[in-house]
Design a protein around this motif. Sequence first.
Motif, PDB file in Angstrom:
ATOM      1  N   ASP A 282     -25.031   6.481 -59.003  1.00  0.00           N
ATOM      2  CA  ASP A 282     -24.145   5.566 -59.709  1.00  0.00           C
ATOM      3  C   ASP A 282     -23.861   6.083 -61.110  1.00  0.00           C
ATOM      4  O   ASP A 282     -24.722   6.719 -61.745  1.00  0.00           O
ATOM      5  N   HIS A 283     -22.645   5.804 -61.597  1.00  0.00           N
ATOM      6  CA  HIS A 283     -22.227   6.266 -62.917  1.00  0.00           C
ATOM      7  C   HIS A 283     -21.610   5.119 -63.700  1.00  0.00           C
ATOM      8  O   HIS A 283     -21.024   4.199 -63.127  1.00  0.00           O
ATOM      9  N   LEU A 284     -21.734   5.205 -65.017  1.00  0.00           N
ATOM     10  CA  LEU A 284     -21.090   4.264 -65.921  1.00  0.00           C
ATOM     11  C   LEU A 284     -20.406   5.072 -67.012  1.00  0.00           C
ATOM     12  O   LEU A 284     -21.053   5.817 -67.746  1.00  0.00           O
ATOM     13  N   LEU A 285     -19.080   4.961 -67.097  1.00  0.00           N
ATOM     14  CA  LEU A 285     -18.330   5.603 -68.169  1.00  0.00           C
ATOM     15  C   LEU A 285     -17.931   4.530 -69.177  1.00  0.00           C
ATOM     16  O   LEU A 285     -17.280   3.552 -68.829  1.00  0.00           O
ATOM     17  N   ASP A 286     -18.334   4.727 -70.423  1.00  0.00           N
ATOM     18  CA  ASP A 286     -18.084   3.746 -71.481  1.00  0.00           C
ATOM     19  C   ASP A 286     -17.272   4.415 -72.588  1.00  0.00           C
ATOM     20  O   ASP A 286     -17.774   5.292 -73.297  1.00  0.00           O
TER      21      ASP A 286
ATOM     22  N   LYS B 182     -14.143   9.298 -72.752  1.00  0.00           N
ATOM     23  CA  LYS B 182     -15.158  10.013 -71.989  1.00  0.00           C
ATOM     24  C   LYS B 182     -14.513  10.612 -70.734  1.00  0.00           C
ATOM     25  O   LYS B 182     -13.506  10.105 -70.236  1.00  0.00           O
ATOM     26  N   ALA B 183     -15.142  11.668 -70.226  1.00  0.00           N
ATOM     27  CA  ALA B 183     -14.627  12.296 -69.003  1.00  0.00           C
ATOM     28  C   ALA B 183     -15.798  12.753 -68.144  1.00  0.00           C
ATOM     29  O   ALA B 183     -16.855  13.123 -68.653  1.00  0.00           O
TER      30      ALA B 183
ATOM     31  N   ARG C 203     -16.660   1.346 -56.200  1.00  0.00           N
ATOM     32  CA  ARG C 203     -16.097   1.039 -57.523  1.00  0.00           C
ATOM     33  C   ARG C 203     -16.575  -0.350 -57.911  1.00  0.00           C
ATOM     34  O   ARG C 203     -16.311  -1.336 -57.222  1.00  0.00           O
ATOM     35  N   HIS C 204     -17.329  -0.445 -58.999  1.00  0.00           N
ATOM     36  CA  HIS C 204     -17.885  -1.714 -59.462  1.00  0.00           C
ATOM     37  C   HIS C 204     -16.897  -2.368 -60.432  1.00  0.00           C
ATOM     38  O   HIS C 204     -16.585  -1.801 -61.478  1.00  0.00           O
ATOM     39  N   ILE C 205     -16.404  -3.529 -60.081  1.00  0.00           N
ATOM     40  CA  ILE C 205     -15.404  -4.230 -60.893  1.00  0.00           C
ATOM     41  C   ILE C 205     -16.036  -5.457 -61.526  1.00  0.00           C
ATOM     42  O   ILE C 205     -16.684  -6.250 -60.845  1.00  0.00           O
TER      43      ILE C 205
ATOM     44  N   SER D 252      -9.994   4.223 -72.626  1.00  0.00           N
ATOM     45  CA  SER D 252     -10.500   2.987 -73.218  1.00  0.00           C
ATOM     46  C   SER D 252     -11.112   2.125 -72.132  1.00  0.00           C
ATOM     47  O   SER D 252     -10.758   2.238 -70.955  1.00  0.00           O
ATOM     48  N   GLY D 253     -12.049   1.262 -72.530  1.00  0.00           N
ATOM     49  CA  GLY D 253     -12.711   0.378 -71.586  1.00  0.00           C
ATOM     50  C   GLY D 253     -13.997   0.967 -71.041  1.00  0.00           C
ATOM     51  O   GLY D 253     -14.523   1.962 -71.548  1.00  0.00           O
ATOM     52  N   CYS D 254     -14.501   0.340 -69.992  1.00  0.00           N
ATOM     53  CA  CYS D 254     -15.772   0.730 -69.380  1.00  0.00           C
ATOM     54  C   CYS D 254     -15.642   0.534 -67.876  1.00  0.00           C
ATOM     55  O   CYS D 254     -15.188  -0.525 -67.423  1.00  0.00           O
ATOM     56  N   ILE D 255     -16.030   1.537 -67.074  1.00  0.00           N
ATOM     57  CA  ILE D 255     -15.931   1.432 -65.626  1.00  0.00           C
ATOM     58  C   ILE D 255     -17.229   1.905 -64.976  1.00  0.00           C
ATOM     59  O   ILE D 255     -17.913   2.788 -65.483  1.00  0.00           O
ATOM     60  N   GLY D 256     -17.557   1.287 -63.829  1.00  0.00           N
ATOM     61  CA  GLY D 256     -18.729   1.686 -63.057  1.00  0.00           C
ATOM     62  C   GLY D 256     -18.297   2.113 -61.667  1.00  0.00           C
ATOM     63  O   GLY D 256     -17.431   1.498 -61.054  1.00  0.00           O
ATOM     64  N   PHE D 257     -18.904   3.186 -61.163  1.00  0.00           N
ATOM     65  CA  PHE D 257     -18.576   3.678 -59.834  1.00  0.00           C
ATOM     66  C   PHE D 257     -19.745   4.509 -59.311  1.00  0.00           C
ATOM     67  O   PHE D 257     -20.668   4.859 -60.062  1.00  0.00           O
ATOM     68  N   GLY D 258     -19.726   4.802 -58.019  1.00  0.00           N
ATOM     69  CA  GLY D 258     -20.835   5.560 -57.461  1.00  0.00           C
ATOM     70  C   GLY D 258     -20.471   6.221 -56.151  1.00  0.00           C
ATOM     71  O   GLY D 258     -19.489   5.862 -55.493  1.00  0.00           O
TER      72      GLY D 258
END
Length: 344
Positions: A102-106, A112-113, A126-128, A91-97
């Motif tokens: 860069d990737h965004l998992l929503d 998602k995996a 890690r984008h917070i 659950s949720g949404c995270i950004g990292f690279g």
Amino acid sequence: MKLIGQRKQAKESAQHRAKRVVMAKLIQNGHQEDRVSSDNRQQNETLLEGTFHYSQFRNGLIVQAGTFYEIAQADVLAKAGPCVCVTLLLSGCIGFGYEGQDHLLDATKGAKAMAVNLARECAFRRHIETSQTKIRKVNLLLRPEWFEKSHLQLPESVRQYLQTHLATWCWEPDSQQLAWCEEMLVAETIADPWVRELMLESRAQLIMLDLCRQLAACAPETFGCEAQSLLRVPDSLSGVVAYLESNLHHDIRLQEVATATAMSVSVLQRRFKQELGFTVLDYVRNRRLEKARELMRQENLSVCEAAYFCRYNHPSNFITAFKRKFGITPGECGIGSEPTTRTG
């Protein structure tokens, strides 16, 4: 539990908010006090708040699981790899690279995996973002030795995946994988530490079995496309590039880079130029400009804030360097606070 980091904030104007760049490390004082604290010597700031679990196994497997909220705005930088990093977001949404990727998992509409192969050590970001959405995720980190099963030969597509730096594989976890993740997220409720660790390791192994089956069934050439467009760094310079990526937001001096990578300055400069075709400082300058463009697009940084990130003393110098690299000014590509130029 809290995740704590030290922010280094760019100069802000009244109209714009700068992204804070932090360095963080894990401090373990028992399960009720685990946190990630900054390496800097200034006041700490809580970035994530919730529950976290970390387990490391002798076969090259690390399991991280957490249920938390993001309560600050920051980019966390760290070194990672070589390993395969598997992220299952429930659950949720995270950004990292990693490096230039860069990737965004929503997972707001379903879990998602993603698995990313780090064939060499590189910089992890890690984008917070401040959010009221609860994040629930499981991370599996597998070092290269985990894939070595006696003298058995790997399937060709799995071998190709492990040899391709930044190769990615995305999928939607099925109900069984989600059930395993749920068990891992509540691991702390198992009183017996031995049973708890056995459960975590076995569930991680089952998830990786499913992933390896997916990889083995696909075409080997699947993984080369995106990675081919990135800078190809030889193994002899991977540590140098990882150090530079982790310190883009700091003043970088050649002597410090050389010392950190066990080289003399002259050897560092010669190898970098011979292997990559440009100097260390050219690499730093270009990567800062690329990162500044990303932040201006994604975080609405102003030209002044982006110039500060790139270590330019005056915005006009930053604009000149930006146009020299990308062919247009920040305003002409519709980012930053510079007015957009219109013709016709």
